[in-house]
Design a protein around this motif. Sequence first.
Motif, PDB file in Angstrom:
ATOM      1  N   ASP A 134       5.651   3.035  -7.911  1.00 34.67           N
ATOM      2  CA  ASP A 134       6.038   3.291  -6.516  1.00 34.67           C
ATOM      3  C   ASP A 134       7.557   3.369  -6.456  1.00 34.67           C
ATOM      4  O   ASP A 134       8.262   2.507  -6.997  1.00 34.67           O
ATOM      5  N   CYS A 347       7.466  -1.542   3.489  1.00 32.42           N
ATOM      6  CA  CYS A 347       8.216  -2.404   2.574  1.00 32.42           C
ATOM      7  C   CYS A 347       9.706  -2.385   2.887  1.00 32.42           C
ATOM      8  O   CYS A 347      10.460  -3.186   2.328  1.00 32.42           O
ATOM      9  N   CYS A 407       0.527  -0.733   3.739  1.00 29.16           N
ATOM     10  CA  CYS A 407       1.551   0.314   3.879  1.00 29.16           C
ATOM     11  C   CYS A 407       1.371   1.080   5.179  1.00 29.16           C
ATOM     12  O   CYS A 407       2.325   1.635   5.714  1.00 29.16           O
ATOM     13  N   CYS A 410       3.389   4.146   6.940  1.00 29.06           N
ATOM     14  CA  CYS A 410       4.495   4.621   6.102  1.00 29.06           C
ATOM     15  C   CYS A 410       4.090   5.927   5.440  1.00 29.06           C
ATOM     16  O   CYS A 410       4.907   6.816   5.255  1.00 29.06           O
TER      17      CYS A 410
HETATM   18  S1  SF4 Z   1       5.253   0.782   2.482  1.00 27.41           S
HETATM   19 FE1  SF4 Z   1       5.559   2.938   1.971  1.00 27.41          FE
HETATM   20  S2  SF4 Z   1       7.272   3.036   0.553  1.00 27.41           S
HETATM   21 FE2  SF4 Z   1       6.562   0.904   0.663  1.00 27.41          FE
HETATM   22  S3  SF4 Z   1       5.147   0.661  -1.041  1.00 27.41           S
HETATM   23 FE3  SF4 Z   1       3.939   1.267   0.733  1.00 27.41          FE
HETATM   24  S4  SF4 Z   1       3.828   3.495   0.673  1.00 27.41           S
HETATM   25 FE4  SF4 Z   1       5.462   2.880  -0.745  1.00 27.41          FE
END
Ligand code: SF4
Length: 466
Positions: A134, A347, A407, A410
């Motif tokens: 990631d 995140c 997530c 996002c």
């Molecule tokens: S929140 Fe978004 S950027 Fe963060 S790990 Fe999950 S998908 Fe990836």
Amino acid sequence: MSARTLFDKVWTAHEVVLETADTPAVLYIDLHLIHEVTSPQAFSVLKSLDLRVRRPDRTLATMDHSTPTVTEQVFGKIPIKVDAAAKQVRQLESNAAEFGVELFDMRDARRGIVHVISPELGCTQPGMTIVCGDSHTSTHGAFGALAFGIGTTEVGHVFATQCLLQRKPKTFAVNVEGELQPGVTAKDLILHIIGRIGVSGGTGHVLEYRGSTIRALSMDERMTICNMSIEAGARAGMIAPDETTFEYLKGKPRAPHGAEWDAAVARWRALCTDPDATFDASVDIDASTLEPMITYGTNPGMVMPLGGTIPRVSDNAVYDKALGYMGFHGGEAMLGKPVDVVFIGSCTNGRLEDLQAAASILKGRKVAAGVKLLIVPGSQQVKRDAESLGLAQIFKDAGADWRESGCSMCLGMNGDTVGTGQYSVSTSNRNFEGRQGVGARTLLVSPMTAAATAVQGKIADPRELL
Ligand code: SF4
């Protein structure tokens, strides 16, 4: 020995085989974080070659990207709605069991976004090398770790060898001085930095964030900064560990304890850039003059002060395409533009302090009619903390949708999506075309700006609601 940067110290300590003109270095990896989306193919390769995971004790799995955030789906009262997500969840359960990898499954109290849970458990520690399939693995650099995202093929390499082939990046000092003004946050600072150096300004480099402003940030804020290093094109971002770091880690379940803690802190104190060390590149930022920031285009470098106007750029096809997608024009103000969805989480900004910042605006106020406010904690631990501190009740009283961790919005692969053509003000890290759903238009902001916008129903300055 000549003066070295923080990055040089961590890199050198993990170089198993030195880099040559013809071959990359072989780098030892201390911690491999995995999730349900980028691990299945890598496990398949292991199976096809009859290999085991080399160091299951240095591998930790969670579920976050495609997991639902609706309570009934997480805790099994109704099935996971998205078939692909359900399959990925089942695959990770079976792969983790087969290869002896520790997994925080859907119902585990320690589950959450991979870049939120590892720090909060104390797995992320200064001086480590940390990788994950990631891009925003750069988050862990906030602790003085060298942490970066890897591709699916490389996930397989780390599974099999606990090492990675890497070319040594260059170093880039981001020197930040001055006090952030009320209503201006770490998210605004990193958006400003990306706007200043550009989305490829950090390419081939590891950024080290330095200076009095950085030293004054909490660990949650430092993670927000390092998280978005990748959006400036950098391989990673790092901040030297200090008393703030040690205070955060002390007592965490997987941090060292007793005599081991004392020995670790003594080691960690040496993880700083030597006074005479030099960087390959640098930029100086005055944080005291910054305003809240907002993106107006389709990459995080297309960013502007909240109270400004969209820049006019001529003869630039990328700019024209981005503004066409967003439905904006050069010279327009962003303040006052109506929005459909507000997302607080990810995140980048799904930690407790982010939720506290949002609650400081939402307390005693209501979400504007016609606006959907989705608030998703970064982990189940953040969720429990937010509930025990009364934040969740503030959100619900305001009319927000309060969910299980993940997530979520996002990226649009877990059922939480923005509709085609809708405007979404989001605390996440990417405003790419279609990131939050087909045709979705994403505007990146801080949690305070997101909350103020939810209340007003249009892009709003949080400083007016403080
Ligand atoms: S929140 Fe978004 S950027 Fe963060 S790990 Fe999950 S998908 Fe990836």
